[in-house]
Design an enzyme around this catalytic site. Structure first.
Site, PDB file in Angstrom:
ATOM      1  N   GLU C  29       0.843  -1.199  -0.163  1.00  0.00           N
ATOM      2  CA  GLU C  29       0.026   0.145   0.024  1.00  0.00           C
ATOM      3  C   GLU C  29       0.888   1.281  -0.095  1.00  0.00           C
ATOM      4  OE1 GLU C  29      -2.384  -0.770   3.214  1.00  0.00           O
ATOM      5  OE2 GLU C  29      -2.875  -2.839   2.609  1.00  0.00           O
ATOM      6  N   GLU C  60      -4.632  -6.548   2.978  1.00  0.00           N
ATOM      7  CA  GLU C  60      -3.395  -7.519   3.336  1.00  0.00           C
ATOM      8  C   GLU C  60      -3.670  -8.749   2.613  1.00  0.00           C
ATOM      9  OE1 GLU C  60      -4.898  -4.795   4.850  1.00  0.00           O
ATOM     10  OE2 GLU C  60      -3.128  -3.431   5.159  1.00  0.00           O
ATOM     11  N   ALA C  84       3.766  -3.571  11.118  1.00  0.00           N
ATOM     12  CA  ALA C  84       3.865  -5.177  11.341  1.00  0.00           C
ATOM     13  C   ALA C  84       2.416  -5.646  11.841  1.00  0.00           C
ATOM     14  CB  ALA C  84       5.072  -5.357  12.047  1.00  0.00           C
ATOM     15  N   HIS C 129      -0.390  -0.148  16.511  1.00  0.00           N
ATOM     16  CA  HIS C 129       0.437   0.168  15.619  1.00  0.00           C
ATOM     17  C   HIS C 129       1.980   0.128  16.245  1.00  0.00           C
ATOM     18  CE1 HIS C 129      -2.866   1.844  13.226  1.00  0.00           C
ATOM     19  NE2 HIS C 129      -2.061   1.919  12.318  1.00  0.00           N
TER      20      HIS C 129
HETATM   21  C1  LIG Z   1      -5.413  -3.051   8.038  1.00  0.00           C
HETATM   22  C2  LIG Z   1      -4.694  -1.958   7.705  1.00  0.00           C
HETATM   23  N1  LIG Z   1      -4.001  -1.573   6.691  1.00  0.00           N
HETATM   24  C3  LIG Z   1      -3.694  -0.503   6.274  1.00  0.00           C
HETATM   25  C4  LIG Z   1      -3.360   0.707   7.346  1.00  0.00           C
HETATM   26  C5  LIG Z   1      -2.864   1.904   6.966  1.00  0.00           C
HETATM   27  N2  LIG Z   1      -3.734   2.981   6.765  1.00  0.00           N
HETATM   28  C6  LIG Z   1      -4.324   3.723   7.852  1.00  0.00           C
HETATM   29  S1  LIG Z   1      -5.061   4.991   7.062  1.00  0.00           S
HETATM   30  C7  LIG Z   1      -5.178   4.221   5.615  1.00  0.00           C
HETATM   31  C8  LIG Z   1      -5.939   4.614   4.233  1.00  0.00           C
HETATM   32  C9  LIG Z   1      -7.487   4.381   4.492  1.00  0.00           C
HETATM   33  O1  LIG Z   1      -8.147   4.959   3.630  1.00  0.00           O
HETATM   34  P1  LIG Z   1      -9.783   5.055   3.712  1.00  0.00           P
HETATM   35  O2  LIG Z   1     -10.452   3.893   4.292  1.00  0.00           O
HETATM   36  O3  LIG Z   1     -10.196   5.620   2.494  1.00  0.00           O
HETATM   37  O4  LIG Z   1     -10.110   6.169   4.927  1.00  0.00           O
HETATM   38  P2  LIG Z   1      -9.408   7.690   4.999  1.00  0.00           P
HETATM   39  O5  LIG Z   1      -8.024   7.578   5.744  1.00  0.00           O
HETATM   40  O6  LIG Z   1      -9.478   8.228   3.727  1.00  0.00           O
HETATM   41  O7  LIG Z   1     -10.481   8.326   5.772  1.00  0.00           O
HETATM   42  C10 LIG Z   1      -4.352   3.155   5.567  1.00  0.00           C
HETATM   43  C11 LIG Z   1      -3.981   2.357   4.304  1.00  0.00           C
HETATM   44  C12 LIG Z   1      -4.229   0.288   8.671  1.00  0.00           C
HETATM   45  N3  LIG Z   1      -4.368   1.174   9.464  1.00  0.00           N
HETATM   46  N4  LIG Z   1      -4.979  -0.777   8.759  1.00  0.00           N
END
Ligand SMILES: Cc1ncc(C[n+]2csc(CCOP(=O)(O)OP(=O)(O)O)c2C)c(N)n1
Ligand SMILES: Cc1ncc(C[n+]2csc(CCOP(=O)(O)OP(=O)(O)O)c2C)c(N)n1
Ligand SMILES: [Mg+2]
Ligand SMILES: [Mg+2]
Lengths: 325, 304, 325, 304
Positions: C29, C60, C84, C129
């Site tokens: 990602e 994932e 992780a 985290h």
């Molecule tokens: C399972 C998981 N994968 C990746 C992340 C890292 N991460 C945090 S916010 C985010 C983007 C999420 O996008 P969206 O669902 O559109 O929400 P927004 O942040 O735009 O409100 C990611 C990839 C995470 N927290 N949890």
């Protein structure tokens, strides 16, 4: 005092828990109409109805999430995951959500979820259905872990788990379902975190759980015939871990053998060994020992799985090597 | 909405002063979704949101000062300083949690909805998540189970066009996330997420259905994240002009325009801004003056 | 010999691996256009194109599954999981599929997948985290585990991981991204499974990885000023675990302190302690000791997290208590 | 198909003789899906299936004796006795694995498809899964990624109406699993899974699209599990008459009827049955005579 199987003991505990408290409900795959893959929940649908005993889709994340959410609102969910190995598909819900919910919110909530699952090897289910999964959660503070080794313990720990205000992972060994043992009526609730001295002895402390406890009992009986007196301790819960009972036994015998089904690294057995080495180093009259599963996935073939899984003979040999030096 | 906006601006300031740890995710530009949604709720209802949850938790009525306190890691923060920006929670107002694993709150929302049915109440659970979260497994399992059990859950997707720095079209092969509702036999509705009235009406309808035992709804609220994903985000992934176009449609601007149309005086609106600024400033001052948590408090709240 | 940051070292290792072997590709990602949440993959998209450096949806399970499937067909995927802790949502793919694929098929396949992820506490990211996730996989045979503790090790281990025929979990400590260290050109490939003697000494063996290695280096320097000579060992990989190097050091010093960030139960540190108690009990001149994280989730507040995470001072105190008895 | 049927009958016999350990899941009644599907594949293509995978692996061309050998846990079994009934794998014929965690093979199939694109071949991956698996998170993530990357994966849902002992309607709030394709912007097709020709044609079309770079397809094959889920399954969850109605539509019976219509002699068909029975009997005899694995072999194949 009647003899019941491990399966019956859990079934009775669930039935009594459902009877005692309206907030208790069960959910999982094929637990209601079919009575569970191991028939542990047989009859509960008829007894309590489909409001409280619920079949779910094959959606383990949703099962655990539902249990968490329901617990946040004051219910006492008992979720089944069929095989403990399936915690793999909902590990986040257990380790990152359930275990930490109370902590992250500064104690605003309690999350009294019990998760039941079939654990362990010995049934020919191969690598993806035979693991001793309690080890996957040892390093996650916030989860109690119950590993009953007899029908009576299964009953008592299940009742305690459902009444506990904390999340409890409850492992039912799939190769013990038909093991029989006594189960008296009107039992006292027993708290989580107290080890059982399964057999008193003076020469060697053996610590074992679940199927290995059964095999260690055999081994101890046979060793008694050879004049070696084994004190067999079953921790019963790995979190909380009753180091006091284990340690006191070591103080008495000076010899320690840990017996576990799983590989060594990152296991409860290596944790117990390490804790004793830190806290009671001087109490050892000889270096400690372990009998454990091989450092490989669990193989399918009967011959291979039998070789993989520690036997009573290996326990006997381990004890002898320990006391005879 | 104004209060939330000012709160987020203050949070950003705190962040640049290094008073906020880790990451913080602002909801500036998305206020209408959470305000419109949370206004629908009543006592007994519950709300779950994401790490981008300050707005939602405030919209439920969490106190400004204790929210700041949590973000600053203070003893009197909402979670005693243990949760921080990504985990603001105030169960006393129905804000059951901010979840920092993408999608993980959706299965939990199913449980909150289930409890209402089990207990025979008409409560609902309002569950926010992002557009990016609609691609994770938990989304699928949660919507399916909520639907088959007809649970009172309102799944509200805040589609702000991006998951972190990646635009929706690179991760999602369809145009409308609301269309995924059909996979679960539940209604899927789209709404202008910058129009607080429209959000309120849409979610009210879904809530009414849910309370009546007719099951969950998937609502897609189209909106825009005016700030970066978190911390210092260069934002170079945004096509030119996109941000400006969305700033034109700022939810607060739109709401104020509509109030003006309805005859509300500009003075009244200005006064609202001033009040919000004062309240926020006072709240943050209070919070900053609070004590750090006692070190021993870190051992508390693991076990009940 | 230039000094580079931990981040730059990994970036260079990835770049060199992509350069060396067409079968290598990266997925995860926000790793391509954005260069990664921790900017570790910055510039690689421009260098190698979107065929080989690929942004994915937030999925994932699909990321790891894709890596597995691609590896079955001879590719060498390097997947990133950002934090992780997100292994929680794809634990099954890692523990039940990736780790066991070769074994279950009787050796028909190799699965050379590398999974990169940001590990550990210290950044104020709170409970979900900040975990030291290497411990979640210790009891799963079939996964190599790399935990680099310096830029040079990060480079070498990453190159070795990508070349290895086995799955490798590669942990990058998020509080070390800007740590600087020397990195020479034309490095020899170094195999996985060899510990580093970071500092030679004679009084106490200290075993530590990642951020705790950094703090242990500080502690050792300060102890040297007080006349205590620390031998600091960094295992570098936890699977395979170089018990020989650790054990030989213990033989020499007779004193052992393990330092780890994570809680005690089911951790690599308790595994090392237990293994030494089993194999080298007589070599201890004093009971072993551990400095480790508290048995709680990681708290958010700076004061609390600082208290949670072992400091150089605590390591100094631990060593002193050990040698002065 | 006949060979697979006879193989499964023999497996059941072995099971009742306690020669098969754990559980074994027969595909009797579902042969047309796997035979029709696998016939589409060519060299370089790959196939993944479930714990109910004997038929699929045989349809790829795995030898009967080594398949029995694996189920019996013999040294010369396909996986050296380490995998067993739930993990039959024969990479040499393109059968890349039988996966025993519901849904877990779908993400892996995405990778097999990805490799083809990466390497610039026209290979496809054929991935079987059950109706119950369509509710698990991995399904969702896999279909989404395969679609956005336009990967050559054929997702074939063997809808046999049940997941273990629970009927589809209790777990899935929509009628047609193929309809879920729309959530991923890919074609979704239904086919009579007991009509081997129809399956072949449907999957051929999907394969042609995939080879041409047009992406994945979701195919729902309607069929029926004539035997229990595994081991001793009372089957009392089946409505009366359901099994009989499906036995009328037995895929082998249907195929033979169609062959007879095309003028094939009954003798020829009978001969096919006899041949299959002989081959299976000889294969199982060979496999039973094989050695157990050496005990030391359990340490092999953890590491490459
Ligand atoms: C399972 C998981 N994968 C990746 C992340 C890292 N991460 C945090 S916010 C985010 C983007 C999420 O996008 P969206 O669902 O559109 O929400 P927004 O942040 O735009 O409100 C990611 C990839 C995470 N927290 N949890
Ligand atoms: C993640 C997971 N959950 C549950 C199971 C137990 N289980 C094995 S088969 C099965 C039913 C699957 O149903 P379906 O997908 O329809 O396939 P079928 O068996 O009908 O071919 C279940 C629940 C499992 N193996 N993996
Ligand atoms: Mg978004
Ligand atoms: Mg099915």
């Amino acid at each position: 005092m009647t003899a019941v199987t491990f399966r019956e003991a859990i079934n009775r505990a669930l039935s009594d828990a459902l009877e005692e408290d309206d907030r208790v409900f069960l959910l999982g795959e094929d637990i209601a109409a079919a009575g569970g893959a191991f028939k542990v929940t047989d009859g509960l649908l008829d007894q309590f109805g489909d409001h409280r005993v619920r079949d779910t889709p094959i959606s383990e994340q949703a099962i655990i999430g539902t249990a968490i959410g329901a617990a946040l609102k004051g219910l006492r969910p008992v979720a089944e995951l069929m095989f403990a190995d399936f915690t793999g598909v909902c590990y986040d819900q257990i380790a990152n959500q359930l275990a930490k919910y109370r902590y992250m919110t500064g104690g605003q909530v309690t999350v009294p979820v019990t998760i039941r699952m079939a654990n362990g090897a010995g049934g020919g289910f191969a690598s993806q259905h035979s693991q001793t999964v309690e080890n996957w959660f040892l390093n996650i503070p916030g989860l109690k872990i119950a590993v009953p080794g007899s029908p009576a313990d299964a009953y008592d720990l299940m009742r305690a788990a459902v009444r506990d205000e904390n999340p409890v992972l409850f492992f039912e060994h799939k190769s013990m379902m038909n093991v029989k043992g006594p189960l008296g009526e009107n039992r006292e609730p027993s708290p989580l975190g107290r080890a059982a001295i399964v057999r008193e002895g003076s020469d060697v402390t053996v610590v074992a759980t679940q199927l290995m406890r059964v095999r260690a009992e055999e081994a101890a009986a046979s060793l008694a015939g050879e004049g070696i007196s084994v004190e067999l301790i079953d921790p019963r819960t790995l979190v909380p871990l009753d180091m006091e009972t284990i340690g006191s036994s070591l103080d008495k015998t000076g010899h320690l053998l840990v017996v576990q089904e799983s590989p060594f690294a990152g296991s409860w057995g290596s944790t117990v060994l390490a804790a004793l080495a830190l806290e009671r180093f001087e109490m050892f009259d000889a270096p400690p020992a372990i009998v454990c599963g091989d450092d490989t996935p669990v193989p399918y073939a009967g011959s291979l799985e039998d070789a993989w899984l520690p036997t009573a003979e290996r326990i006997v040999d381990g004890v002898k090597a320990l006391v005879r030096g | 909405m104004i209060e939330i906006r000012v709160f987020e601006e203050e949070t950003q300031r705190l962040f640049t002063q290094n008073l906020v740890r880790g990451s913080t995710h602002l909801c500036s530009g998305q206020e209408a979704v959470v305000v419109g949604g949370c206004s629908v709720l009543r006592d007994g209802d519950s709300m779950l949101c994401t790490y981008r949850g300050h707005g939602a938790v405030l919209a439920m009525g969490a106190p400004l000062d204790r929210s700041f306190g949590e973000i600053l890691g203070k003893a009197d923060g909402l979670c005693g300083g243990k949760g921080g920006s990504m985990h603001l929670t105030d169960v006393s107002v129905g804000a059951y949690g901010s979840v920092a694993i993408v999608g993980a709150q959706l299965p939990i929302a199913v449980g909150l909805g289930f409890a209402a049915r089990y207990q025979g109440t008409e409560d609902v659970c309002l569950c926010f998540f992002g557009d990016g979260a609609a691609n994770i497994g938990a989304f699928h399992e949660a919507l399916n189970l909520a639907s088959i059990w007809k649970l009172p859950v309102l799944f509200v997707c805040e589609n702000n066009l991006y998951g972190e720095y990646t635009a929706l079209r690179f991760t999602t092969p369809i145009e409308k996330i609301a269309d995924r509702a059909s996979s679960y036999g539940m209604p899927g509705v789209e709404v202008d997420g910058n129009d607080v009235g429209a959000v309120y009406r849409t979610i009210s309808e879904a809530a009414a259905r849910a309370r009546a035992g007719e099951g969950p709804t998937l609502i897609e609220a189209l909106t825009y994240r005016q700030k970066g994903h978190s911390r210092s985000d260069p934002g170079k992934y945004r096509p030119e002009g996109e941000l400006d176009a969305w700033l034109e449609r700022d939810p607060i601007g739109l709401a104020e325009a509509s109030l003006r149309e309805q005859g509300v005086d500009q003075d009244v609106l200005d006064e609202a801004h001033r009040t919000a600024e004062t309240k926020v400033r006072e709240a943050v001052q209070r919070a900053r003056s609070w004590d750090e948590p006692e070190l021993e408090s870190r051992f508390k709240d693991v076990w009940a």
